[in-house]
Scaffold this active site. Sequence first.
Site, short mmCIF file in Angstrom:
data_model
loop_
_atom_site.label_atom_id
_atom_site.label_comp_id
_atom_site.label_asym_id
_atom_site.label_seq_id
_atom_site.Cartn_x
_atom_site.Cartn_y
_atom_site.Cartn_z
N HIS A 15 -3.21 -6.52 1.17
CA HIS A 15 -3.39 -5.13 1.12
C HIS A 15 -4.77 -4.79 1.18
O HIS A 15 -5.45 -5.41 0.30
CB HIS A 15 -2.48 -4.48 0.19
CG HIS A 15 -2.42 -2.97 0.14
ND1 HIS A 15 -3.51 -2.14 -0.14
CD2 HIS A 15 -1.27 -2.22 0.50
CE1 HIS A 15 -3.20 -0.89 0.16
NE2 HIS A 15 -1.57 -0.89 0.52
N ARG A 67 -5.80 6.95 1.54
CA ARG A 67 -6.35 7.19 2.96
C ARG A 67 -5.38 8.14 3.81
O ARG A 67 -6.04 8.94 4.65
CB ARG A 67 -6.21 5.72 3.62
CG ARG A 67 -7.53 5.00 3.04
CD ARG A 67 -7.40 3.58 3.67
NE ARG A 67 -6.43 2.79 3.04
CZ ARG A 67 -5.44 1.85 3.66
NH1 ARG A 67 -5.75 1.72 4.73
NH2 ARG A 67 -4.95 1.41 2.50
#
Length: 595
Positions: A236, A256
């Site tokens: 990740h 994000r």
Amino acid sequence: MAEIERHSFDVLVVGAGGAGLRAAIAAHDAGAKVGIVCKSLLGKAHTVMAEGGIAAAMANVWKEDNWQVHFRDTMRGGKMLNHWRMAQLHAQEAPDRVRELEEWGALFDRTPDGLISQRDFGGHRYARLAHVGDRTGLELIRTLQQRAVALGIEVFMECTITKLVTTGGRIAGAFGYWRESGRFVAFDAPSVVLATGGIGKSYKVTSNSWEYTGDGHALALEAGASLVNMEFVQFHPTGMVWPPSVKGILVTESVRGDGGVLRNSEGRRFMFDYIPEFFKAETADSEEEADRWYEDKTNNRRPPELLPRDEVARAINSEVKAGRGSPHGGVFLDIASRRTPEYIRRRLPSMYHQFKELADVDITAEPMEVGPTCHYVMGGVAVDPDTGESAVQGLYAAGEVAGGMHGANRLGGNSLSDLLVFGRRTGLNAAYAAARLKQRPEISDDEISAASEHALAPFGIEGGENPYTVQHDLQEVMHNLVGIIRTADEMEQAITDLASLRERITRLSVEGHRQYNPGWHLALDLHNMLRVSECIARAALERTESRGGHTRDDFPATDDSWGKVNLHCRVDGDGVGITREPLPQMPDDLRELFN
Ligand code: FAD
């Protein structure tokens, strides 16, 4: 042989995360007598940590969304190595599984007109993740757990399975020990569902907790099943990098999705420099367009910060290597300068508290420091897509321990939907198969003696290897030699080092008694961690190309001929052998979706 505790079920589910609970509920609904075994406390599984949401094309936010688009996104995210049938079933059935959770009491965030809200995530064309703030996994587990308990399904907590027992090539049950007392227990069951989650603890920096030692992967392998796609490990892109005690803990992709951007030490939004050809048509190429997308998704393309995870993780790795990293070896993730403190605290409450409490950083006022962390394994037990059964009759797998669904790279949100869809399918089929059996298989006393002897071996060795030292050395090997960027030399070295570790684990010794003895538990886990690590290293060495969660510095391009085969790992003597097997052929009507 001393008498040991025994139980008998039609379906034994190993693991009480989302996949295990959903499978158990389905098996119970199909009329089976079901038991669930889990290594830790009920409610403590990995699923509870999931933050961002459950991917399902419900079309609540974007009416253009449908299963075909979700299927296409999933296959493209997986670089077309996914089993097409699993990706199809997953995309088709995920919306029903989310609605069913709601019927069972899950409280999702809502759209202004009262529908289940859906948020943006990397690689998904439309806002698609049903969520509960950034605590979706907690709500999912709470709902499934309440239902399983209400149905009266028996749960064996803090009980670890160390062996699957087969007879005549088919499953007969499982053997394990109680963590607290160290006593052994055997479960007779003609259907066993593995739902044991991932393998992250073989790596030094990981978002995974202590339980994820690849037990189900190794148990299946040793029972005669194959593991597919093991070279694909997802790093990740955004784990915490500071302070050291929390290194690796996840920073959800929702940061994000909700407007956060990545910057290097020069303050540059570097993701614009890393947009691959494959995604150029649908990714914004200027900051202005990327920023407009949050308000107007129809007329603008997505920000590059929302590219699939493998792309973002590699980009961060390159920036840090080029000397443009943050003070603690990551990059900056900035939402503070882009959203109001109220918005951040409302949308990302767990992230706000996580950084405040663990790193003394106020994410509403300053950027976070983040870097790649080992997060998810795409590889797992090769199963029949419709039933979840492995090559071993009576042995099923669902959730992260199963392979095929995500190909070379998983899209965020697709794990929670995967475990709901295939947890249910697997539970039903495991129950049907048990009901069809005319004669139940039996676990022999010899099997139990052999499993007990193996488990107790570390108590019989004095002055041998310390399990914690071996685990540390294993994590160093996997982190340094089989991490995000790989080369043949390093992986050959890794295979040599793993062989020596394999030799060292025959000499593990543990102190004390069988009662709650974590050193002994780790000694047993290490067998599994090594098996899985060898699969990853060997498959990664074999695949001489870069694709998804597998990047070769010596073979940086994606090679079409490798797009036609999957690698399968099977036990071969003391070690692991690899075979190349052709991808299942996708039917024409689905293939057309890519034109
Ligand atoms: P788990 O939930 O991992 O459960 C495994 C179970 O198996 C546990 O009960 C464990 O005790 C048991 N077990 C293991 N070995 C044994 C053994 N030998 N004997 C007995 N029991 C055993 N995915 C998404 O789709 N959306 C997200 O937003 C998301 N966020 C995430 C955030 C974090 C921090 C993490 C770590 C992961 C996230 N994921 C997300 C991934 C997702 O949570 C996991 O892939 C998924 O929950 C795995 O579920 P599972 O049911 O397969 O296994």
